[in-house]
Design an enzyme around this catalytic site. Sequence first.
Site, PDB file in Angstrom:
ATOM      1  N   HIS A  18       0.200  -2.908  -8.842  1.00  7.88           N
ATOM      2  CA  HIS A  18       0.251  -1.637  -8.106  1.00  7.88           C
ATOM      3  C   HIS A  18      -0.219  -0.530  -9.036  1.00  7.88           C
ATOM      4  O   HIS A  18       0.173  -0.514 -10.201  1.00  7.88           O
ATOM      5  CB  HIS A  18       1.680  -1.363  -7.623  1.00  7.88           C
ATOM      6  N   ASP A  35      -2.253  -2.604  -5.091  1.00  9.44           N
ATOM      7  CA  ASP A  35      -1.781  -2.138  -3.783  1.00  9.44           C
ATOM      8  C   ASP A  35      -1.151  -0.747  -3.885  1.00  9.44           C
ATOM      9  O   ASP A  35      -0.737  -0.316  -4.967  1.00  9.44           O
ATOM     10  CB  ASP A  35      -0.699  -3.088  -3.238  1.00  9.44           C
TER      11      ASP A  35
HETATM   12 ZN    ZN Z   1       2.427  -2.472  -0.787  1.00  9.31          ZN
END
Ligand code: ZN
Length: 226
Positions: A193, A52
């Site tokens: 991430h 993400d």
């Molecule tokens: Zn996020």
Amino acid sequence: MRRDFWKKNGLAVTGILCLLIAWQGRAMETVTGQESVVPEQQEARKVALTFDDGPSEYTMELSRGLKERGVQATFFLLGENMEERREMVEQLVKDGHLIGNHSYHHVQLNKLSKEAAKGEIEKTNQLIREWTGEDPLYIRPPYGAWSQELENVVDMIPVFWNVDSLDWKLQNKERVLCCLSGQVEEGDMILMHDGYQSSVDAAFALVDQLQNQGFVFVNVEEMILE
Ligand SMILES: [Zn+2]
């Protein structure tokens, strides 16, 4: 004496004999049968790696390294981070990864008005559509915050996760690995991430570890369609 033995151990001996017969039958079947029997433990165990908040300065190294390992991941991109990074997004697609939407400004979508939420999603979709030629179908709502109402606002499939690497918080390869170690099971969606070097390093080490254990990495679509 002998009778005592059978009294005490008769059941166990009979059990062992049955097992032996069954095993022999199975062995014969394998030799003579036309159908190949694949033991269950040898079937591929699928997991999905999702990233993400990208793209970032670390995304290309990650994309390349995953490709080298034969891994297709899913990247939920943030519109504001995509600006000025068209080549990166194109390269992600070339490297075989799936692109999803993570809103434009990383906002909690279910707290916005319908119109504002739609705008957040659509603005990022537009960039993805324009740069990749594909209409994104999957959205990872920031903070996992979604609502039934949003389902009616956009025609997209929300994708959540069930294993959180906490990489954004730990920012340390060994600690991220330690957090994930032993936690991953077949069918898991792992949240990471791509905004940190430590996440990239941890992702590579995790992939190497799990591939050695027989796991296969698939993108979110393949996981959902299973
Ligand atoms: Zn996020």
